[in-house]
Design an enzyme around this catalytic site. Structure first.
Site, PDB file in Angstrom:
ATOM      1  N   PHE A  81      62.889  28.239  29.111  1.00  0.00           N
ATOM      2  CA  PHE A  81      62.943  29.423  29.970  1.00  0.00           C
ATOM      3  C   PHE A  81      63.739  29.210  31.254  1.00  0.00           C
ATOM      4  O   PHE A  81      63.801  30.095  32.107  1.00  0.00           O
ATOM      5  CB  PHE A  81      61.526  29.907  30.293  1.00  0.00           C
ATOM      6  CG  PHE A  81      60.643  28.877  30.960  1.00  0.00           C
ATOM      7  CD1 PHE A  81      60.717  28.636  32.328  1.00  0.00           C
ATOM      8  CD2 PHE A  81      59.725  28.147  30.222  1.00  0.00           C
ATOM      9  CE1 PHE A  81      59.910  27.700  32.949  1.00  0.00           C
ATOM     10  CE2 PHE A  81      58.903  27.199  30.834  1.00  0.00           C
ATOM     11  CZ  PHE A  81      59.005  26.982  32.203  1.00  0.00           C
ATOM     12  N   ASN A 119      55.732  36.328  37.970  1.00  0.00           N
ATOM     13  CA  ASN A 119      54.302  36.153  38.264  1.00  0.00           C
ATOM     14  C   ASN A 119      53.979  36.157  39.756  1.00  0.00           C
ATOM     15  O   ASN A 119      53.053  35.490  40.207  1.00  0.00           O
ATOM     16  CB  ASN A 119      53.750  34.923  37.523  1.00  0.00           C
ATOM     17  CG  ASN A 119      54.438  33.644  37.917  1.00  0.00           C
ATOM     18  OD1 ASN A 119      55.322  33.651  38.765  1.00  0.00           O
ATOM     19  ND2 ASN A 119      54.031  32.544  37.318  1.00  0.00           N
ATOM     20  N   ARG A 122      46.533  27.020  44.876  1.00  0.00           N
ATOM     21  CA  ARG A 122      46.644  27.213  43.421  1.00  0.00           C
ATOM     22  C   ARG A 122      45.450  28.034  42.903  1.00  0.00           C
ATOM     23  O   ARG A 122      45.598  28.843  41.999  1.00  0.00           O
ATOM     24  CB  ARG A 122      46.711  25.862  42.690  1.00  0.00           C
ATOM     25  CG  ARG A 122      47.905  24.986  43.093  1.00  0.00           C
ATOM     26  CD  ARG A 122      49.185  25.322  42.407  1.00  0.00           C
ATOM     27  NE  ARG A 122      49.161  25.080  40.987  1.00  0.00           N
ATOM     28  CZ  ARG A 122      50.235  25.149  40.215  1.00  0.00           C
ATOM     29  NH1 ARG A 122      51.431  25.453  40.742  1.00  0.00           N
ATOM     30  NH2 ARG A 122      50.161  24.933  38.929  1.00  0.00           N
ATOM     31  N   THR A 157      49.388  30.435  35.741  1.00  0.00           N
ATOM     32  CA  THR A 157      50.798  30.823  35.612  1.00  0.00           C
ATOM     33  C   THR A 157      50.947  32.147  34.871  1.00  0.00           C
ATOM     34  O   THR A 157      51.697  33.035  35.293  1.00  0.00           O
ATOM     35  CB  THR A 157      51.569  29.728  34.834  1.00  0.00           C
ATOM     36  OG1 THR A 157      51.320  28.466  35.450  1.00  0.00           O
ATOM     37  CG2 THR A 157      53.054  30.012  34.800  1.00  0.00           C
ATOM     38  N   TYR A 180      64.395  24.731  40.891  1.00  0.00           N
ATOM     39  CA  TYR A 180      63.617  24.558  39.651  1.00  0.00           C
ATOM     40  C   TYR A 180      64.198  23.467  38.749  1.00  0.00           C
ATOM     41  O   TYR A 180      63.942  23.471  37.544  1.00  0.00           O
ATOM     42  CB  TYR A 180      63.531  25.883  38.898  1.00  0.00           C
ATOM     43  CG  TYR A 180      62.508  26.839  39.499  1.00  0.00           C
ATOM     44  CD1 TYR A 180      61.140  26.591  39.393  1.00  0.00           C
ATOM     45  CD2 TYR A 180      62.907  27.989  40.172  1.00  0.00           C
ATOM     46  CE1 TYR A 180      60.199  27.447  39.934  1.00  0.00           C
ATOM     47  CE2 TYR A 180      61.961  28.864  40.721  1.00  0.00           C
ATOM     48  CZ  TYR A 180      60.611  28.579  40.588  1.00  0.00           C
ATOM     49  OH  TYR A 180      59.675  29.439  41.129  1.00  0.00           O
ATOM     50  N   GLU A 212      59.693  21.091  48.855  1.00  0.00           N
ATOM     51  CA  GLU A 212      60.026  22.513  48.704  1.00  0.00           C
ATOM     52  C   GLU A 212      60.093  23.196  50.064  1.00  0.00           C
ATOM     53  O   GLU A 212      60.946  24.049  50.298  1.00  0.00           O
ATOM     54  CB  GLU A 212      58.996  23.188  47.794  1.00  0.00           C
ATOM     55  CG  GLU A 212      59.131  22.717  46.353  1.00  0.00           C
ATOM     56  CD  GLU A 212      58.020  23.198  45.422  1.00  0.00           C
ATOM     57  OE1 GLU A 212      58.102  22.896  44.226  1.00  0.00           O
ATOM     58  OE2 GLU A 212      57.072  23.869  45.882  1.00  0.00           O
ATOM     59  N   LYS A 259      57.681  36.151  45.069  1.00  0.00           N
ATOM     60  CA  LYS A 259      58.825  36.213  44.154  1.00  0.00           C
ATOM     61  C   LYS A 259      59.431  37.623  44.097  1.00  0.00           C
ATOM     62  O   LYS A 259      58.810  38.597  44.555  1.00  0.00           O
ATOM     63  CB  LYS A 259      58.377  35.751  42.770  1.00  0.00           C
ATOM     64  CG  LYS A 259      57.942  34.271  42.735  1.00  0.00           C
ATOM     65  CD  LYS A 259      57.652  33.829  41.305  1.00  0.00           C
ATOM     66  CE  LYS A 259      57.272  32.361  41.238  1.00  0.00           C
ATOM     67  NZ  LYS A 259      57.088  31.908  39.826  1.00  0.00           N
ATOM     68  N   ARG A 269      47.878  36.471  41.269  1.00  0.00           N
ATOM     69  CA  ARG A 269      48.643  36.752  40.039  1.00  0.00           C
ATOM     70  C   ARG A 269      47.931  37.793  39.170  1.00  0.00           C
ATOM     71  O   ARG A 269      48.579  38.636  38.554  1.00  0.00           O
ATOM     72  CB  ARG A 269      48.911  35.451  39.274  1.00  0.00           C
ATOM     73  CG  ARG A 269      50.062  34.656  39.912  1.00  0.00           C
ATOM     74  CD  ARG A 269      50.200  33.280  39.331  1.00  0.00           C
ATOM     75  NE  ARG A 269      51.449  32.623  39.719  1.00  0.00           N
ATOM     76  CZ  ARG A 269      51.680  31.334  39.534  1.00  0.00           C
ATOM     77  NH1 ARG A 269      50.774  30.559  38.978  1.00  0.00           N
ATOM     78  NH2 ARG A 269      52.838  30.802  39.912  1.00  0.00           N
ATOM     79  N   HIS A 272      54.828  31.756  43.967  1.00  0.00           N
ATOM     80  CA  HIS A 272      54.936  30.333  43.651  1.00  0.00           C
ATOM     81  C   HIS A 272      53.950  29.581  44.538  1.00  0.00           C
ATOM     82  O   HIS A 272      53.739  29.959  45.685  1.00  0.00           O
ATOM     83  CB  HIS A 272      56.365  29.852  43.967  1.00  0.00           C
ATOM     84  CG  HIS A 272      56.509  28.361  43.960  1.00  0.00           C
ATOM     85  ND1 HIS A 272      56.682  27.645  42.795  1.00  0.00           N
ATOM     86  CD2 HIS A 272      56.465  27.454  44.965  1.00  0.00           C
ATOM     87  CE1 HIS A 272      56.761  26.350  43.095  1.00  0.00           C
ATOM     88  NE2 HIS A 272      56.633  26.209  44.402  1.00  0.00           N
TER      89      HIS A 272
END
Ligand code: GDP
Length: 139
Positions: free
Chosen positions: A59, A114, A87, A93, A51, A128, A11, A104, A117
């Site tokens: 948010f 964060n 993950r 998150t 998203y 995606e 990100k 993260r 993704h």
């Protein structure tokens, strides 16, 4: 049955801080093969589409502004049990809740910024991935 591929983005916060290389190294050292990789940027509009599932969340607007604030690196990754294992590698998150040693925990600034993704299921991973890459760009 678990699929073998997942989709990830490094990100804008992590790219602008110069953490792309360190994150890619952690991903490869965890056994993921890079199937496709592209440094690019989202616009407010394309971030909104990516998203869309979060459209009703409070948010959403901030998230789209943040995700279009600078370059990202899009990745398709391959490994047995890719979605769940990735993950685990990235952590929760909210970096305050992320386990020690996760991407993260090491690199995220906040629950929003964060660092990375990771897709949450095999079908979203495929969707995606095709949002960013043509079949001919996947090796
Ligand atoms: P993920 O699957 O761990 O990425 O988390 P979600 O799918 O729930 O949320 C998508 C992204 O929205 C997260 O990675 C964060 O960048 C952002 N996000 C999630 N929760 C919040 C929140 O409470 N506030 C803000 N500002 N951003 C959030």
């Amino acid at each position: 049955m678990s699929g073998n591929r997942t989709f990830s983005m490094i990100k804008p916060d992590a790219v602008s801080e110069g953490n792309t290389g360190a994150i890619l190294r952690m991903i490869e050292e965890a056994g993921f093969k890079i199937v496709a990789m592209k440094k690019t940027a989202l616009t407010g509009e394309t971030a909104g589409k990516f998203y869309e599932v979060h459209k009703e969340r409070p948010f959403y607007k901030d998230l789209c502004a943040y995700m279009s604030s600078g370059p990202i690196v899009a990745l398709i990754l391959e490994k047995d049990n890719a979605v769940a294992d990735f993950r685990k590698l990235i952590g929760a998150t909210n970096p305050a809740d992320a386990e020690e040693g996760t991407i993260r925990k090491l690199f995220a600034k906040s629950i929003e910024a964060n660092a990375v993704h990771g897709s949450d299921a095999d079908d979203t991973a495929a969707q995606e991935g095709s949002f960013f890459f043509a079949k001919t760009e996947q090796f």
